[in-house]
Structure formats: structure tokens, C-alpha cells
Enzyme design. Sequence first.
Site, PDB file in Angstrom:
ATOM      1  N   HIS A  81     -49.845 -35.638  -2.418  1.00  0.00           N
ATOM      2  CA  HIS A  81     -48.428 -35.557  -2.772  1.00  0.00           C
ATOM      3  C   HIS A  81     -47.529 -35.453  -1.550  1.00  0.00           C
ATOM      4  O   HIS A  81     -46.300 -35.434  -1.673  1.00  0.00           O
ATOM      5  CB  HIS A  81     -48.170 -34.393  -3.747  1.00  0.00           C
ATOM      6  CG  HIS A  81     -48.260 -33.038  -3.142  1.00  0.00           C
ATOM      7  ND1 HIS A  81     -49.387 -32.254  -3.217  1.00  0.00           N
ATOM      8  CD2 HIS A  81     -47.356 -32.305  -2.456  1.00  0.00           C
ATOM      9  CE1 HIS A  81     -49.172 -31.103  -2.609  1.00  0.00           C
ATOM     10  NE2 HIS A  81     -47.952 -31.107  -2.137  1.00  0.00           N
ATOM     11  N   ASP A 125     -55.848 -34.842  -5.017  1.00  0.00           N
ATOM     12  CA  ASP A 125     -54.667 -34.659  -4.163  1.00  0.00           C
ATOM     13  C   ASP A 125     -55.035 -34.777  -2.678  1.00  0.00           C
ATOM     14  O   ASP A 125     -54.986 -33.799  -1.924  1.00  0.00           O
ATOM     15  CB  ASP A 125     -54.031 -33.302  -4.459  1.00  0.00           C
ATOM     16  CG  ASP A 125     -52.630 -33.174  -3.892  1.00  0.00           C
ATOM     17  OD1 ASP A 125     -52.050 -34.198  -3.497  1.00  0.00           O
ATOM     18  OD2 ASP A 125     -52.117 -32.039  -3.846  1.00  0.00           O
ATOM     19  N   SER A 221     -48.229 -27.291   2.164  1.00  0.00           N
ATOM     20  CA  SER A 221     -49.004 -28.313   1.464  1.00  0.00           C
ATOM     21  C   SER A 221     -49.685 -29.266   2.424  1.00  0.00           C
ATOM     22  O   SER A 221     -49.124 -29.658   3.445  1.00  0.00           O
ATOM     23  CB  SER A 221     -48.094 -29.131   0.550  1.00  0.00           C
ATOM     24  OG  SER A 221     -48.190 -28.685  -0.757  1.00  0.00           O
TER      25      SER A 221
END
Length: 266
Positions: A81, A125, A221
Amino acid sequence: MTRIILILTATFFACALGASTGGSHPLRPWWNALRSSGRIVGGFEVPVEEVPFQVSLSGVGSSHFCGGSLLSERWVMTAGHCAASGQTNLQVRIGSSQHASGGQLIKVKKVNRHPKYDEVTTDYDFALLELEETVTFSDSCAPVKLPQKDAPVNEGTCLQVSGWGNTQNPSESSEVLRAAYVPAVSQKECHKAYLSFGGVTDRMVCAGFKEGGKDSCQGDSGGPLVHDNTLVGVVSWGYGCAQAGYPGVYARVASVRDWVKEVSGL
């Protein structure tokens, strides 16, 4: 040898003591409550020499927005992402405790997001970034080890997560690299915690204290979750940051070793 023992001992107590020491998504109506772009909460400042594989990802001419892990002289792993296949004008900073200065700043040649990445469930992911230039290794810049295919992460294993994200504490700067120790949570327990959000998949691994207090958060992230210098997970998502009853969710690297080898040769 003495230093190694002291570090291991400190790591054990950091996990044992627990929390007492220390963007929107169009397809998920509850995404604002979840954080899909990780920051270290309840952690400590750490010199990059202790996590020399830590990478900062940014747009060319813009600021840090995700972390990453150096896998080799030309490859970086981050979250799916964080970067889409075909995306251009990205760069990584490697070998610095500051995400905005120092170290080596290298442009990304190509983004390879996992073909099964799912925006709704955040499954698979992962993204592999091929760099335009070869990284020069040093004490502050070195690759992390990759796990064996399908290697398990045992419940209670003490893991380290690092990054430059939101500390949720105005007295702590997120300009400086930070880290936290968190214990691995069983797949069953994590799935139960997130059942109302669809649960977790076999491509995910969870870590955190039941009482909360330490976690990754917005801005971390794509960054590393490691054990014994091995990349166990990639900071992915979770409910809030360091919330009691909701461990952090990480993309499980061992589940995609075949894909990593196919794309990067590693």
C-alpha cells in the site's frame, strides 16, 4: 560476546515488561479507525547502526511517507500500500537516523507490487523496489536477512519494529529513528481480535501487548519487523496505534519467499 548477551537480555526484558515501560481508504468505511501507514508508539530512539537495513521512502522532492527494508545492494522491500507497480518519482534514503538528511539517497528504478495485493483486505501487502544505483554497504547501511519459506513465528517471540512514524507524544520527535520491542501474537488470537474487520490471513503476522502501549503507527508502514536480524514482517495495518486488545498486523515475509526470489533473485 558480553555486549551480545547484554543486548539479548535487554531485549528479553523489553518484551517481558510490556507497555508499562514505556490516510483514508475508499473501499473501507472503517479505514480511518485503522492505520494503514504505520509510527512507533511507546518506543525509544535508536541509532541507524543498530538497524542498518532501515529505509525511508519518499517521493522525489517530497517528504518521508513510508519505511522499508534493505534486502541487497539493489533491492528494498516495503508495503504494497506504499507503492504501486509502475509508480515513478520515488526515492529511498538509507544509512541515516534522520529521514530527511544524511546517508545515501537513491532513486527507485522500478516498483514491483505483489500481483495478489488486495486493497480491501490488505492481503499480500508487499512491494519490492529495484534501485537505480548500487548501495554502498557500511556500519550504517547493511541488508537484513530473509526468512526461510513458510518459517513460523512462535507466539511470544520478542520482535523489534522501527521507523520514523507518529509517536503520539508531542515531546518525542518522529524526525529521529525509533524502535520498540513487541511480542508475537498467535494467529488465532489475532484473527479473533480483528474478526469484525474481516480477520487476518496466512500472509499476516501479528505482534503487540494485550494492554497496548507499544506499536507501529502512521508513517512506519512498509518498515521492518525483525527477529535475530531476520525480516519477519512488514508494517502493514491495525486498529489505531498501540490500542489494547488490537495487536499490530504485519505482512508475513516468509509467506512470499518464492515471489521474492522470482522477482529479485534473492
